[in-house]
Write an enzyme that holds these catalytic residues in place. Structure first.
Site, short mmCIF file in Angstrom:
data_model
loop_
_atom_site.label_atom_id
_atom_site.label_comp_id
_atom_site.label_asym_id
_atom_site.label_seq_id
_atom_site.Cartn_x
_atom_site.Cartn_y
_atom_site.Cartn_z
N TRP A 178 -3.87 4.49 0.90
CA TRP A 178 -4.23 5.34 2.05
C TRP A 178 -5.29 6.39 1.70
O TRP A 178 -6.12 6.74 2.55
CB TRP A 178 -2.99 6.04 2.61
CG TRP A 178 -3.30 6.81 3.86
CD1 TRP A 178 -3.47 8.15 3.98
CD2 TRP A 178 -3.55 6.25 5.15
NE1 TRP A 178 -3.79 8.48 5.28
CE2 TRP A 178 -3.84 7.32 6.03
CE3 TRP A 178 -3.54 4.95 5.67
CZ2 TRP A 178 -4.12 7.13 7.37
CZ3 TRP A 178 -3.81 4.76 7.01
CH2 TRP A 178 -4.10 5.85 7.84
N GLY A 194 -1.62 4.05 -4.44
CA GLY A 194 -1.35 2.82 -5.19
C GLY A 194 -0.22 2.94 -6.18
O GLY A 194 -0.01 2.02 -6.99
N SER A 204 0.85 -1.19 0.00
CA SER A 204 0.00 0.00 0.00
C SER A 204 0.89 1.24 0.00
O SER A 204 2.09 1.17 0.21
CB SER A 204 -0.91 -0.02 1.23
OG SER A 204 -1.76 1.11 1.27
N CYS A 205 0.28 2.40 -0.26
CA CYS A 205 1.01 3.68 -0.22
C CYS A 205 -0.02 4.80 -0.12
O CYS A 205 -0.99 4.69 0.62
CB CYS A 205 1.90 3.83 -1.44
SG CYS A 205 1.03 3.78 -3.02
N GLY A 206 0.15 5.87 -0.90
CA GLY A 206 -0.81 6.97 -0.88
C GLY A 206 -1.98 6.73 -1.82
O GLY A 206 -3.15 6.82 -1.43
#
Length: 351
Positions: free
Chosen positions: A333, A305, A301-303
């Protein structure tokens, strides 16, 4: 005959125009045997990550010519910058400034699910096929995705992962364009011209590579529960955003992290100078030191994708974890922070 707006480079010596031109879309109704023959072409790269000189040699042997009936090597620029980039840079701007000759430009802000309230969600199979057609990419082409020289590795893994989700047979990542430039390999600049596009077949989406909000929520709810599967969530955002101390790039979005998630900032898997992926042994060391178990399922995951796919690529390169047990959280996120309710207690604000 239909007309679609596309991007194609022209050499810097050609006259510049402020407007992109259009390309004709021509249907290519190939028999199945012909497609199979093309996909079976011996031209290939040694690994998913491609060295600059290896790509340069391949482009000499199989350039992206519109008249070629064989699989072509297509350099695909996927440059993208965060919306709060301090220099106000954009992907299309750096593409115009310097690129690999005859590269195409993949707009990460446009090839998305435009109905979704969250940025960069995967497009539909139909929209993906339309985008490939506009870029003049054929299903049998060998596509090498690359980033800007400014960032080294950032958004190219997301575009390459997207192509893999939609079953493009041969896609690779250049490791990386910064080294390409430093090694004085050919570049060009200027505005776009036209490419002749074909009819890219509508693919099936490999949903096994994608994690949904509902699935990730179940993982968070099961954290520390007896008998839980032990799915690991790897978060590629910076340590400050993960801890809830630094703001998110998108105004109004709270920072923090999901319960039980492991913070591995995406630049931890990159060389600090070249911004290329670290060697395999170093990648394994990064994941092991942070307590990632290769035997358990992993969701990156990240901000939005994008850099989650940097982590997924590093996992793949290091052969860390089973491919069948690794997924990317598409909404990441940005979706999580907007959908989780305060009463759920599924957002953490500390280390």
């Amino acid at each position: 005959m239909s007309f679609l707006t596309v991007l194609r480079p022209v050499r810097a010596s050609l006259p510049k125009s402020s407007l992109s031109q259009t390309a004709r879309c021509l249907g290519h109704n190939l028999p199945a045997a012909a497609v199979h023959h093309r996909l079976g072409s011996p031209r290939s790269f040694s690994s998913y990550l491609v060295a600059p000189k290896e790509l340069a040699e391949a482009l000499k042997k199989a350039p992206p010519s519109p008249i070629s009936s064989e699989p072509r090597v297509i350099p695909l620029c996927a440059s993208w910058f965060l919306p709060n980039d301090p220099e106000g840079r954009t992907g299309i701007d750096v593409f115009r400034q310097k690129r690999i000759p005859k590269a195409r430009f993949f707009d990460l802000d446009k090839v998305i699910d435009k109905r979704s309230p969250y940025p960069h969600m995967l497009p539909s199979p139909k929209n993906f096929a339309e985008s490939m057609s506009e870029l003049g990419i054929r299903r049998e082409d060998i596509v090498v995705v690359y980033d800007s020289k400014e960032l080294g590795i950032f958004s190219a893994p997301r575009v390459a992962w997207t192509m893999k989700v939609f079953g493009h047979p041969r896609v690779h990542i250049l490791n990386n364009f910064r080294l390409w430039v430093e090694q004085d390999l050919p570049t060009e600049s200027g505005n776009m011209w036209t490419v002749e596009c074909g009819m890219y077949p509508i693919p099936e989406m490999d949903e096994a590579k994608v994690a949904s909000y509902e699935e990730v929520r179940e993982v968070a709810l099961d954290h520390n529960k007896e008998g839980a599967e032990g799915v690991q969530i790897l978060d590629a955002r910076s340590a400050g955003r993960f801890a809830g101390k630094d703001p998110e790039p998108r105004p109004g979005l709270s920072s923090g992290h999901m319960p039980g998630s492991i913070n591995i900032p995406f630049d931890a898997v990159l060389d600090p100078v070249t911004k290329a992926f670290l060697p395999t042994d170093k990648l394994k060391e990064v994941f092991s030191k942070r307590g990632v178990d290769p035997e358990k399922p992993i969701i990156s995951s990240c901000g939005t994708g994008v850099t989650a796919c940097v982590i997924e690529t590093a996992l793949d390169e290091a052969a860390f974890g089973s491919l069948e047990k690794r997924r990317v959280y598409d909404g990441s996120w940005t979706e999580w922070a907007q959908r989780v309710q305060p009463s759920d207690s599924l957002t953490r604000q500390s280390e």
